[in-house]
Design a protein around this motif. Structure first.
Motif, mmCIF file in Angstrom:
data_model
loop_
_atom_site.group_PDB
_atom_site.id
_atom_site.type_symbol
_atom_site.label_atom_id
_atom_site.label_comp_id
_atom_site.label_asym_id
_atom_site.label_seq_id
_atom_site.Cartn_x
_atom_site.Cartn_y
_atom_site.Cartn_z
ATOM 1 N N ALA A 182 45.427 31.396 33.276
ATOM 2 C CA ALA A 182 44.696 31.437 31.795
ATOM 3 C C ALA A 182 43.463 30.683 31.900
ATOM 4 C CB ALA A 182 45.507 31.214 30.564
ATOM 5 N N GLY A 183 43.069 29.510 32.666
ATOM 6 C CA GLY A 183 41.981 28.986 32.948
ATOM 7 C C GLY A 183 40.988 29.512 33.832
ATOM 8 N N LEU A 184 41.123 30.733 34.211
ATOM 9 C CA LEU A 184 40.255 31.316 34.988
ATOM 10 C C LEU A 184 38.889 31.428 34.381
ATOM 11 C CD1 LEU A 184 41.264 32.356 37.865
ATOM 12 C CD2 LEU A 184 41.078 34.570 37.159
ATOM 13 N N PRO A 185 37.723 31.361 35.095
ATOM 14 C CA PRO A 185 36.676 31.368 34.505
ATOM 15 C C PRO A 185 36.294 32.862 33.718
ATOM 16 C CG PRO A 185 36.221 30.679 36.825
ATOM 17 C CD PRO A 185 37.739 31.035 36.665
ATOM 18 N N LEU A 186 35.820 33.069 32.687
ATOM 19 C CA LEU A 186 35.610 34.235 31.902
ATOM 20 C C LEU A 186 34.962 35.349 32.522
ATOM 21 C CD1 LEU A 186 35.966 35.526 28.970
ATOM 22 C CD2 LEU A 186 33.958 34.749 28.342
ATOM 23 N N ILE A 187 34.053 34.982 33.579
ATOM 24 C CA ILE A 187 33.372 36.225 34.008
ATOM 25 C C ILE A 187 34.229 36.863 34.884
ATOM 26 C CG2 ILE A 187 32.808 34.673 35.781
ATOM 27 C CD1 ILE A 187 30.587 37.765 34.450
ATOM 28 N N ILE A 188 35.210 36.333 35.605
ATOM 29 C CA ILE A 188 36.191 36.928 36.457
ATOM 30 C C ILE A 188 37.202 37.880 35.572
ATOM 31 C CG2 ILE A 188 38.205 36.535 37.892
ATOM 32 C CD1 ILE A 188 36.682 34.199 38.963
ATOM 33 N N GLU A 189 37.613 37.438 34.613
ATOM 34 C CA GLU A 189 38.403 37.893 33.436
ATOM 35 C C GLU A 189 37.697 39.400 33.073
ATOM 36 O OE1 GLU A 189 41.579 37.863 32.707
ATOM 37 O OE2 GLU A 189 42.101 35.466 33.192
ATOM 38 N N VAL A 190 36.651 39.077 32.653
ATOM 39 C CA VAL A 190 35.967 40.221 32.231
ATOM 40 C C VAL A 190 35.476 41.537 33.423
ATOM 41 C CG1 VAL A 190 33.174 41.095 31.203
ATOM 42 C CG2 VAL A 190 34.627 38.869 30.464
ATOM 43 N N ALA A 191 35.364 40.888 34.521
ATOM 44 C CA ALA A 191 35.183 41.756 35.575
ATOM 45 C C ALA A 191 36.423 42.851 35.828
ATOM 46 C CB ALA A 191 35.014 41.018 37.068
ATOM 47 N N PHE A 192 37.659 42.441 35.541
ATOM 48 C CA PHE A 192 38.774 42.908 35.790
ATOM 49 C C PHE A 192 38.652 43.964 34.649
ATOM 50 C CE2 PHE A 192 40.724 39.263 37.569
ATOM 51 C CZ PHE A 192 41.227 40.071 38.678
ATOM 52 N N LEU A 193 38.064 44.011 33.414
ATOM 53 C CA LEU A 193 38.141 44.820 31.992
ATOM 54 C C LEU A 193 36.945 45.992 32.708
ATOM 55 C CD1 LEU A 193 37.941 42.406 29.043
ATOM 56 C CD2 LEU A 193 39.569 43.820 29.857
ATOM 57 N N PHE A 194 35.903 45.359 33.385
ATOM 58 C CA PHE A 194 34.831 46.481 33.712
ATOM 59 C C PHE A 194 35.573 47.516 34.766
ATOM 60 C CE2 PHE A 194 31.780 44.030 31.715
ATOM 61 C CZ PHE A 194 31.283 44.956 30.900
ATOM 62 N N ASP A 195 36.691 46.944 35.462
ATOM 63 C CA ASP A 195 37.382 47.821 36.677
ATOM 64 C C ASP A 195 38.093 48.781 35.924
ATOM 65 O OD1 ASP A 195 36.318 46.480 38.838
ATOM 66 O OD2 ASP A 195 37.956 45.246 39.015
ATOM 67 N N LEU A 196 38.626 48.518 34.513
ATOM 68 C CA LEU A 196 39.316 49.347 33.797
ATOM 69 C C LEU A 196 38.067 50.514 33.403
ATOM 70 C CD1 LEU A 196 41.441 50.360 32.367
ATOM 71 C CD2 LEU A 196 40.897 48.718 30.296
ATOM 72 N N LEU A 197 36.914 50.209 32.967
ATOM 73 C CA LEU A 197 35.962 51.230 32.512
ATOM 74 C C LEU A 197 35.793 52.176 33.576
ATOM 75 C CD1 LEU A 197 33.329 49.079 30.385
ATOM 76 C CD2 LEU A 197 35.124 50.901 29.709
ATOM 77 N N VAL A 198 35.362 51.623 34.915
ATOM 78 C CA VAL A 198 35.468 52.648 35.969
ATOM 79 C C VAL A 198 36.416 53.693 36.218
ATOM 80 C CG1 VAL A 198 35.348 52.803 38.617
ATOM 81 C CG2 VAL A 198 34.088 51.072 37.249
ATOM 82 N N ALA A 199 37.902 53.166 35.871
ATOM 83 C CA ALA A 199 38.891 54.165 36.085
ATOM 84 C C ALA A 199 38.976 55.124 34.664
ATOM 85 C CB ALA A 199 40.137 53.418 35.887
ATOM 86 N N VAL A 200 38.462 54.610 33.411
ATOM 87 C CA VAL A 200 38.314 55.658 32.312
ATOM 88 C C VAL A 200 37.313 56.740 32.945
ATOM 89 C CG1 VAL A 200 37.213 55.743 30.093
ATOM 90 C CG2 VAL A 200 38.802 53.819 30.754
ATOM 91 N N VAL A 201 36.111 56.242 33.536
ATOM 92 C CA VAL A 201 35.185 57.253 33.927
ATOM 93 C C VAL A 201 35.752 58.222 34.868
ATOM 94 C CG1 VAL A 201 32.930 57.739 35.033
ATOM 95 C CG2 VAL A 201 33.183 55.755 33.379
ATOM 96 N N VAL A 202 36.425 57.664 35.912
ATOM 97 C CA VAL A 202 36.989 58.699 36.823
ATOM 98 C C VAL A 202 38.076 59.707 36.281
ATOM 99 C CG1 VAL A 202 38.520 58.694 38.932
ATOM 100 C CG2 VAL A 202 36.537 56.946 38.770
ATOM 101 N N PHE A 203 39.104 59.072 35.527
ATOM 102 C CA PHE A 203 39.986 59.911 35.009
ATOM 103 C C PHE A 203 39.399 60.858 33.791
ATOM 104 C CE2 PHE A 203 43.396 57.037 36.332
ATOM 105 C CZ PHE A 203 44.367 57.825 36.737
#
Length: 227
Positions: A182-203
């Motif tokens: 939970a204490g991971l830097p915010l930028i790393i957590e947000v990077a996972f969310l943008f990976d989700l956006l890539v999946a949304v575009v692909v699907f």
């Protein structure tokens, strides 16, 4: 604010709240598996994503991690609002309401999911992984969510169900990350969310192309392709 630990084996309010949210996340995953309408699956995914945002707020308030407020806000905008809106728009254009049939019956899929969820929960519990942010039970429930999401992706024969299963799998991973890092830097957590956006575009592209060529979002025709 730091919440005191449980006393004499009695769970603290924080542990009870986080475990309750984690259980609701798992229940929404089972509801997606049983949903007959594609729009219902999308709504359930939005509810599940909202629960992840709520859990991030609970952890931020109870464990003094203010960066998780930003994570909860980003998750709310992307996973609760943007992603469901995109999928609903695609469904409206495709004029599809009924989710594809499963490779196995609903009862069989539910029993399989229950077995896998139990296996994942107890397997993670046997590893004795501890976290100072969330109780151990939440990590076991996150594994259960991931396994049930895999079942949804495998047994359902339509692109919407498979996409929702993939997106909800990411929610299970998000729950696990809140447990162990939970204490991971915010930028790393947000990077996972943008990976989700890539999946949304692909699907999204896959749904449009497949529906245009077959007038359906069913993947059954793909099994007949030959090289």
């Amino acid at each position: 604010m730091i919440v005191p630990a449980a006393v004499d084996g009695v769970p603290s309010t924080f542990e009870a709240a986080t475990n309750a949210v984690a259980v609701l996340l798992l229940l929404t995953e089972f509801a997606m598996l049983r949903a007959a309408l594609s729009r219902s699956q999308v709504r359930l995914y939005a509810v599940q994503s909202l629960l992840v945002s709520v859990l991030a707020v609970i952890v931020a308030a109870s464990r003094d991690l203010p960066e998780l407020y930003a994570l909860a806000a980003v998750s709310l905008v992307l996973k609760v609002i943007a992603v469901p809106w995109v999928i609903t728009r695609l469904l409206r254009d495709a004029r599809v309401e009924i989710a594809g049939s499963g490779a196995i019956g609903v009862a069989s899929a539910t029993l399989l999911s229950l077995a896998l969820a139990g296996f994942g929960f107890f397997a993670v519990g046997s590893l004795d992984i501890r976290s100072r942010f969330l109780p151990q039970a939440a990590l076991g429930l996150s594994m259960s969510i991931v396994l049930v999401a895999f079942v949804l992706m495998i047994v359902r024969r339509d692109l919407v169900s498979q996409a929702v299963g993939f997106y909800s799998l990411e929610n299970g991973v998000s729950l696990a990350s809140l447990v162990v890092a939970a204490g991971l830097p915010l930028i790393i957590e947000v990077a996972f969310l943008f990976d989700l956006l890539v999946a949304v575009v692909v699907f999204g592209v896959l749904m449009r192309v497949h529906q245009h060529r077959t007038a359906s979002l069913s993947t059954e025709s793909l099994t007949r392709l030959q090289g």
